[in-house]
Design a protein around this motif. Sequence first.
Motif, mmCIF file in Angstrom:
data_model
loop_
_atom_site.group_PDB
_atom_site.id
_atom_site.type_symbol
_atom_site.label_atom_id
_atom_site.label_comp_id
_atom_site.label_asym_id
_atom_site.label_seq_id
_atom_site.Cartn_x
_atom_site.Cartn_y
_atom_site.Cartn_z
ATOM 1 N N LEU A 1 -15.343 -12.153 16.685
ATOM 2 C CA LEU A 1 -15.850 -13.296 16.199
ATOM 3 C C LEU A 1 -15.877 -13.862 14.783
ATOM 4 N N ASN A 2 -15.763 -12.777 13.828
ATOM 5 C CA ASN A 2 -16.024 -12.913 12.300
ATOM 6 C C ASN A 2 -14.682 -13.379 12.006
ATOM 7 N N ALA B 1 -12.844 -16.095 24.149
ATOM 8 C CA ALA B 1 -14.029 -15.600 23.795
ATOM 9 C C ALA B 1 -15.164 -16.079 24.891
ATOM 10 N N LEU B 2 -15.229 -17.361 25.017
ATOM 11 C CA LEU B 2 -16.166 -17.633 26.258
ATOM 12 C C LEU B 2 -16.146 -16.964 27.475
ATOM 13 N N GLN C 1 -24.743 -15.977 19.185
ATOM 14 C CA GLN C 1 -23.834 -15.852 18.219
ATOM 15 C C GLN C 1 -24.643 -15.128 16.905
ATOM 16 N N GLU C 2 -25.773 -15.542 16.740
ATOM 17 C CA GLU C 2 -26.664 -15.104 15.803
ATOM 18 C C GLU C 2 -27.160 -13.639 16.062
ATOM 19 N N ASN C 3 -27.351 -13.034 17.080
ATOM 20 C CA ASN C 3 -27.907 -11.877 17.206
ATOM 21 C C ASN C 3 -26.768 -11.011 17.872
ATOM 22 N N ILE D 1 -16.725 -8.731 20.953
ATOM 23 C CA ILE D 1 -16.780 -8.816 22.521
ATOM 24 C C ILE D 1 -15.876 -7.873 23.172
ATOM 25 N N GLN D 2 -16.357 -6.817 23.576
ATOM 26 C CA GLN D 2 -15.251 -5.785 24.063
ATOM 27 C C GLN D 2 -15.266 -5.980 25.519
#
Length: 225
Positions: A137-138, A160-161, A121-123, A128-129
């Motif tokens: 995710l924002n 998303a997962l 999540q941080e990087n 997600i395409q």
Amino acid sequence: MQSILIVDDDTHILQLVRIQLEKEGFLVSEAKDGTEALAILKKAHCDLAVVDVMMPFMDGFQLTKEIRKQYDIPIIILTAKGQIEDKEEGFLAGTDDYLVKPFEPRELIFRVQALLRRYQQENSTHTIQFGDTEINLNNYEVKLGDKTLLLPLKEFELLALLATYPQHVFSRTQLIEKIWGIDYEGDERTVDVHIKRLRQRFSTLNSSFSIKTVRGVGYCLEPAE
């Protein structure tokens, strides 16, 4: 598929951790000391390192410092010591988490998964395409062509997962743990209900994916046929 580096001079621990991680679908590299671990990292990408403290030639604290100088990956330290001073030294060296031996293998798995998720999540670019489907995710939006969908939170997190690990089969138990948390007191039918709702939402759209049921196991996301 994500790769985990295990560093421990105890062959029993290496085998135990490797078996548990491979059951969860991880690729595993093993090293018996810090020098061997650094050599592996130079040759192959690893997404996370599990490092024992007490090792010959280079202890886990020293190895953690060396990894931190060169690689941006999460690190979990394993040790038989439980004193606060040792925990402090571990975190000062740059570890992300700390687990005292003896430990439950499942607890290590939970910690590995949580760290990988956090680092991702941080990087990540926060999108997600998957084909012509974009999961943001924002703002929790799903774009499909010129259409934008706003999904309920758990449906969004579930989609998303699955999209983050396409064609990876997740059991219902794994999905409960990752989306609802290990303390969730409901039953696994919750997953089935949310999967059904996701399928209904995308059934009338020309989506680039389908959610496949793997009988007796769970679910995975695949490219649409």
